[in-house]
Write a protein that holds these residues in place. Sequence first.
Motif, mmCIF file in Angstrom:
data_model
loop_
_atom_site.group_PDB
_atom_site.id
_atom_site.type_symbol
_atom_site.label_atom_id
_atom_site.label_comp_id
_atom_site.label_asym_id
_atom_site.label_seq_id
_atom_site.Cartn_x
_atom_site.Cartn_y
_atom_site.Cartn_z
ATOM 1 N N LEU A 120 39.228 41.750 30.161
ATOM 2 C CA LEU A 120 39.865 42.155 31.420
ATOM 3 C C LEU A 120 38.990 41.820 32.617
ATOM 4 N N LEU A 121 37.696 42.033 32.487
ATOM 5 C CA LEU A 121 36.802 41.665 33.593
ATOM 6 C C LEU A 121 36.928 40.170 33.850
ATOM 7 N N GLY A 122 37.003 39.394 32.767
ATOM 8 C CA GLY A 122 37.204 37.956 32.908
ATOM 9 C C GLY A 122 38.493 37.659 33.634
ATOM 10 N N LEU A 123 39.558 38.366 33.277
ATOM 11 C CA LEU A 123 40.852 38.172 33.938
ATOM 12 C C LEU A 123 40.734 38.467 35.431
ATOM 13 N N ALA A 124 40.037 39.560 35.763
ATOM 14 C CA ALA A 124 39.919 39.950 37.173
ATOM 15 C C ALA A 124 39.156 38.887 37.954
ATOM 16 N N LEU A 125 38.069 38.388 37.379
ATOM 17 C CA LEU A 125 37.278 37.368 38.088
ATOM 18 C C LEU A 125 38.084 36.081 38.237
ATOM 19 N N TYR A 126 38.813 35.722 37.160
ATOM 20 C CA TYR A 126 39.644 34.512 37.204
ATOM 21 C C TYR A 126 40.704 34.645 38.286
ATOM 22 N N TYR A 127 41.304 35.829 38.356
ATOM 23 C CA TYR A 127 42.319 36.066 39.385
ATOM 24 C C TYR A 127 41.688 35.966 40.769
ATOM 25 N N GLY A 128 40.515 36.524 40.923
ATOM 26 C CA GLY A 128 39.850 36.453 42.215
ATOM 27 C C GLY A 128 39.524 35.024 42.613
#
Lengths: 99, 477
Positions: free
Chosen positions: B172-180
């Motif tokens: 999820l942290l990866g998803l958040a950074l990717y989204y950012g």
Amino acid sequence: MSLEHVVGLGIVLFAVGAAGFFIRSNALVLLLCVELMLNAVNLILVGFSRYLHGTEGQVFVFMIMTVAAAEAAVGLAILVALYRLLRTLDMSRINLLKG
Amino acid sequence: MAFSIPDVNLASLLPEIVLLAAAAGVLLFDGRAGRRRAAAVAAAAVASSLATIPFLFRGAGMTGFSGLIVKDDVTLVFLALMDLAALGAIVLASGGAADAEEGGELYGLTLFALIGMHLMAASRDLLVLFLGMETLALPLYILVGSRRASRDGMEAAVKYFLLGSFASALFLLGLALYYGATGTAGLGALSQTPARPSLAFAGLALVTAGVGFKIAAVPFHMWAPDAYEGAPVPVAAYISVAPKVAAFAVLLRLGLSLPGPDPGFWTQAVLAMSAASMIVGNLAALRQSGFVRMLAYSGVAQAGYMLIGLAALPARGGEALVFYLLVYLFMNLGAFAAAAALERREGGRLQIEDLSGLASRRPLFAFALAVFMVSLAGLPPTGGFFAKFTLFKAGIDAGQLPVVLVAVVMTVVSLFYYLRVVAVLYMRDGAERPEIRPAAPLLACFIGAAAVLTLLAGVLPGEFIREILAAFAPAAL
């Protein structure tokens, strides 16, 4: 308040959760640490969402909250069953499986 | 304000809807008779999902939910593999011993997990991918802990659960950074250079770590031996194959979405994971005396071999990986089926020594088990040999010679523990060993079919590879 503040706070909270996951040994506390990490991610998503002027990130948060609730339900059920059987939640003392 | 209803195209998820209906329905069955009925319904649902695949194959592909779900030929091949694994797990579960109080939950949860895997393989969006991963993971946590009176089982469940949710948080942290970094969670954004490349790469690394947990690649393998050993054998068989198929479908999608053939950091990370998994998995498997625990470490090592296919993208790595997964499905499910047939009713886990002299008492059974071991070791004339051969060749063609060398050396190491089982089967006198119950007819048929398919994949590898090649032809661009 800038993007760096929000995302920075999120990263710090995530790191606290991750560190706790490795340092603490009570299974219930480990579950709390994971929940802290998930909520830190939510914070980061909301921060990015505001910065990017999009709504996607905010929708993600709802999905993640739902999943976190389901995860907590399953996790607590497993912990209750484990405690009934072993009378402890101390992961450092739960080591029947080895090799 | 204009509001347009997005293009949903529910037909693209029709097999999953059928599976969902069956999974929910199966939960209603109770008792011994209900359990048998539940197994039949679950198997029928999976078979119907499997039956739709030939009709869709080499078609135009299906897109649903505004491109969040795409079922192209490559995805369909992975879906077929997962359905086969689920079918195998259902057969294993129906042949094994079950707790009296257990109803249809076992099969319902198996189907829920299968739906999650379908979503993982078909998604083109990190959020849908995450939802699929959790739909897979949550039923598996319960399945691992389904023997509530067993200390081992509950310990395995809690370890699997805690490490699994930690891996989800990383994802999820990866998803958040990717989204950012990209402003979207869609994987299409990978093909362009993102506005903030370092953030996107950090996100991608964390996402890969989260998925790497599912294939039990080192350093995310700690859960595997405990979970396999503590779980009921049919569940262990399911976990050892099906989530790997789904996670490799995701990793393959990530690899194919990356721009260009340049060996970037992602390939380097995959190579490191591959080499570490092969070394740690094989060396740890050498020391095991329990059969299932040995298979668990062997699974870690096998995941390492398969990762070579990802390092050989976008060349022939994909086909080699899918062929390996297909053969792995037969031989690993077969080996676990043998373990399920030998599982003792009370007390203790199956040790390798328990197999002593099985060849003289149960020759056919021992032969099938020997076929699985020889195939896992990668010796001809079994499918495992050709699977390893195509994979290593793809790796060398892509210029990844060092990791292939590690793989070859580790294959030699793995001969020791795989062939030890064969040696115990054939060369040890087991007169004082406890008598072994004959396997249930369905289970025996399953083991036989798996052995025949493992051998066939070695004798006629071309027949198996052709369809896989056809699936990849349009994807190769």
